[in-house]
Enzyme design. Structure first.
Site, PDB file in Angstrom:
ATOM      1  N   GLU A 139       0.997  -1.147  -0.140  1.00  0.00           N
ATOM      2  CA  GLU A 139       0.265  -0.246   0.003  1.00  0.00           C
ATOM      3  C   GLU A 139       0.911   1.515   0.609  1.00  0.00           C
ATOM      4  O   GLU A 139       2.135   1.449   0.472  1.00  0.00           O
ATOM      5  CB  GLU A 139      -1.153   0.106   1.229  1.00  0.00           C
ATOM      6  CG  GLU A 139      -1.483  -1.415   1.302  1.00  0.00           C
ATOM      7  CD  GLU A 139      -2.848  -1.545   2.920  1.00  0.00           C
ATOM      8  OE1 GLU A 139      -3.279  -2.378   2.575  1.00  0.00           O
ATOM      9  OE2 GLU A 139      -1.689  -1.461   3.650  1.00  0.00           O
ATOM     10  N   ASP A 196      -7.277  -5.064   8.709  1.00  0.00           N
ATOM     11  CA  ASP A 196      -7.288  -3.912   8.104  1.00  0.00           C
ATOM     12  C   ASP A 196      -7.114  -3.649   6.700  1.00  0.00           C
ATOM     13  O   ASP A 196      -6.226  -3.334   5.788  1.00  0.00           O
ATOM     14  CB  ASP A 196      -5.889  -3.017   8.939  1.00  0.00           C
ATOM     15  CG  ASP A 196      -4.749  -4.313   7.875  1.00  0.00           C
ATOM     16  OD1 ASP A 196      -4.138  -5.063   8.042  1.00  0.00           O
ATOM     17  OD2 ASP A 196      -3.454  -3.998   8.320  1.00  0.00           O
TER      18      ASP A 196
HETATM   19  P1  NAD Z   1       2.560 -10.364  13.550  1.00  0.00           P
HETATM   20  O1  NAD Z   1       2.574 -11.583  12.497  1.00  0.00           O
HETATM   21  O2  NAD Z   1       4.346  -9.990  14.090  1.00  0.00           O
HETATM   22  O3  NAD Z   1       1.857 -10.680  14.934  1.00  0.00           O
HETATM   23  C1  NAD Z   1       0.225 -11.389  14.866  1.00  0.00           C
HETATM   24  C2  NAD Z   1      -0.002 -12.345  15.975  1.00  0.00           C
HETATM   25  O4  NAD Z   1      -1.435 -12.621  15.923  1.00  0.00           O
HETATM   26  C3  NAD Z   1       1.249 -14.030  15.692  1.00  0.00           C
HETATM   27  O5  NAD Z   1       1.794 -14.214  17.028  1.00  0.00           O
HETATM   28  C4  NAD Z   1       0.090 -14.695  15.009  1.00  0.00           C
HETATM   29  O6  NAD Z   1       0.299 -15.891  15.947  1.00  0.00           O
HETATM   30  C5  NAD Z   1      -1.412 -14.157  15.947  1.00  0.00           C
HETATM   31  N1  NAD Z   1      -2.462 -14.866  15.735  1.00  0.00           N
HETATM   32  C6  NAD Z   1      -3.308 -14.970  14.498  1.00  0.00           C
HETATM   33  N2  NAD Z   1      -4.036 -15.850  14.375  1.00  0.00           N
HETATM   34  C7  NAD Z   1      -4.641 -15.543  15.761  1.00  0.00           C
HETATM   35  C8  NAD Z   1      -5.868 -16.223  16.504  1.00  0.00           C
HETATM   36  N3  NAD Z   1      -6.725 -16.317  15.501  1.00  0.00           N
HETATM   37  N4  NAD Z   1      -5.778 -15.866  17.608  1.00  0.00           N
HETATM   38  C9  NAD Z   1      -4.487 -15.766  18.198  1.00  0.00           C
HETATM   39  N5  NAD Z   1      -3.663 -15.289  17.694  1.00  0.00           N
HETATM   40  C10 NAD Z   1      -3.671 -14.715  16.443  1.00  0.00           C
HETATM   41  O7  NAD Z   1       1.715  -9.163  13.101  1.00  0.00           O
HETATM   42  P2  NAD Z   1       1.739  -7.546  13.976  1.00  0.00           P
HETATM   43  O8  NAD Z   1       3.075  -7.142  13.170  1.00  0.00           O
HETATM   44  O9  NAD Z   1       2.026  -7.326  14.804  1.00  0.00           O
HETATM   45  O10 NAD Z   1       0.338  -6.963  12.700  1.00  0.00           O
HETATM   46  C11 NAD Z   1      -1.173  -7.847  13.619  1.00  0.00           C
HETATM   47  C12 NAD Z   1      -2.118  -7.542  12.545  1.00  0.00           C
HETATM   48  O11 NAD Z   1      -1.999  -5.843  13.028  1.00  0.00           O
HETATM   49  C13 NAD Z   1      -1.483  -7.359  11.435  1.00  0.00           C
HETATM   50  O12 NAD Z   1      -3.016  -7.633  10.726  1.00  0.00           O
HETATM   51  C14 NAD Z   1      -1.268  -5.773  10.668  1.00  0.00           C
HETATM   52  O13 NAD Z   1      -1.979  -5.990   8.957  1.00  0.00           O
HETATM   53  C15 NAD Z   1      -1.884  -5.032  11.537  1.00  0.00           C
HETATM   54  N6  NAD Z   1      -1.335  -3.694  11.595  1.00  0.00           N
HETATM   55  C16 NAD Z   1      -2.386  -3.050  11.671  1.00  0.00           C
HETATM   56  C17 NAD Z   1      -2.254  -1.767  11.901  1.00  0.00           C
HETATM   57  C18 NAD Z   1      -3.066  -0.444  11.799  1.00  0.00           C
HETATM   58  O14 NAD Z   1      -2.714   0.585  11.650  1.00  0.00           O
HETATM   59  N7  NAD Z   1      -4.020  -0.688  12.266  1.00  0.00           N
HETATM   60  C19 NAD Z   1      -0.896  -1.418  12.221  1.00  0.00           C
HETATM   61  C20 NAD Z   1      -0.001  -1.767  11.724  1.00  0.00           C
HETATM   62  C21 NAD Z   1      -0.251  -3.399  12.020  1.00  0.00           C
END
Ligand code: NAD
Length: 346
Positions: A62, A233
């Site tokens: 993005e 997101d």
């Molecule tokens: P990451 O991959 O480092 O961590 C995600 C964690 O979620 C992993 O440890 C995984 O095991 C866990 N997980 C997956 N499915 C699960 C479930 N059903 N129940 C419990 N745990 C589960 O990712 P990250 O960098 O920490 O990002 C997390 C999310 O946040 C991503 O989807 C990312 O796109 C989003 N994000 C949003 C914003 C925002 O501004 N809203 C900003 C950054 C990241």
């Protein structure tokens, strides 16, 4: 900071980490929250557009541009939930801040760490206006890259010290506990999301999965809860059961983008929402009663990255936290670009 015409400061990951530690993580999060709030107060000034997304079966890339008329910023960011299986981050990013007056970049920066910080600061700002006043305990479901930053921001801004954690991968929860050891948190690892939400007044969902997941089902959300939904997101990538949305007052960053990417994509296109800037500016109420369920449907908006780049620019001292990048051609005669190339012939 004075800048010669061809040189652009570049903040590498290493420099960003040094900058963060020179300020301190909590102070950085609190001051960054102030910058983000200040820019939310100037909302009308900004060029706003839903981010430009290139989707693929494995994730999304993005571009997130915005401008306040004086400065222009954009971020390149990806989201690839399966990346961690090959040693890569789910989310990486870099960004540019430029001078609108002449179009020249003022800095180029890593933004993977900066995104985690600005996402956490934004979540904490939303909770400041929306969470119950007596909130002491937060559940964090999803204990990956973003999660510790969220915990640090909620403590720095709201004083939340009690955390209940769940991740489908227990190794992620153990990593969180290791990283937070000695920082004064009271942490309870839990065996399920249902167990994690017990007794929490704030629920943060920050999982990564490229599908419509049900991290929270309707029965898990009682009256008075504030939900900080960060992980949903992208189109087709959500975390909350539809019925929770119908019981919640929903707060968003920029409505046109959140309708495409947020939990909001599960609802009718005219479902009422409040934009966070309206609450910050005093134009709309935040939490209005103890039984209200508030939902911050976070997707991340370009102004937050703009604020973060602005904050970094204001804290670059004497070359200590950047290197000089020979990014822009600078011929002696501005119209003699070819002559400059000729003189460089080897
Ligand atoms: P990451 O991959 O480092 O961590 C995600 C964690 O979620 C992993 O440890 C995984 O095991 C866990 N997980 C997956 N499915 C699960 C479930 N059903 N129940 C419990 N745990 C589960 O990712 P990250 O960098 O920490 O990002 C997390 C999310 O946040 C991503 O989807 C990312 O796109 C989003 N994000 C949003 C914003 C925002 O501004 N809203 C900003 C950054 C990241």
């Amino acid at each position: 900071m004075t800048q010669s015409l061809n040189i652009v400061p570049f903040i590498s990951v290493d420099h960003m980490m040094k900058l963060v530690w020179s300020i301190g993580v909590e102070r950085f999060l609190v001051e960054l929250a102030d910058y983000i709030e200040d820019d939310f107060r100037r909302w009308e000034l900004f060029d706003k557009t839903p981010r430009v997304a290139a989707h693929s079966p494995t994730g999304v890339i993005e571009l997130m541009p915005t401008s306040d008329g004086a400065l222009y910023g954009f971020k390149y960011v990806n989201g690839h939930p399966k990346n961690t299986a090959t040693g890569r981050q789910t989310v990486t990013a870099f960004g540019v801040l430029s001078d609108v007056g002449n179009g020249y970049p003022l800095l180029i920066s890593e933004m993977t760490i900066l995104t985690a910080l600005r996402t956490a600061s934004t979540s904490a700002i939303a909770a400041k206006y929306l969470a119950p006043a007596n909130a002491q305990c937060m559940a964090i479901i999803g204990n990956g890259s973003q999660s510790e930053f969220q915990a640090m921001a909620f403590r720095a801004v709201l004083g939340i010290k009690s955390l209940r954690l769940f991740d489908i991968d227990p190794a992620a929860t153990q990593k969180f506990i290791r990283n937070m050891a000695g920082l004064g948190f009271d942490i309870a690892p839990c065996g399920s999301a249902e167990e994690a939400v017990q007794g929490a007044q704030i629920i943060t969902t920050v999982t990564a999965d490229k599908r419509a997941a049900t991290i929270l089902s309707d029965n898990m959300v009682g009256a008075g809860i504030h939900i900080n939904a960060v992980g949903g997101d992208c189109p087709g990538k959500t975390e909350l059961h539809h019925d929770i949305l119908l019981r919640s007052d929903i707060f968003v960053e920029y409505t046109p983008q959140t309708r495409i990417e947020g939990e909001l994509q599960q609802l009718a296109p005219d479902h009422p929402v409040t934009e966070l800037w309206q609450v910050i500016a005093g134009e709309a109420p935040g939490r209005s009663g103890p039984a209200q369920i508030t939902l911050f449907d976070s997707v991340g908006f370009a102004t937050e990255d703009f604020s973060a780049l602005r904050y970094v620019r204001d804290h670059l001292d004497n070359g200590e936290f950047y290197q000089e990048l020979d990014l822009l051609a600078d011929p002696n005669d501005p119209r003699d670009l070819f002559g400059m190339l000729l003189r460089a012939k080897v």
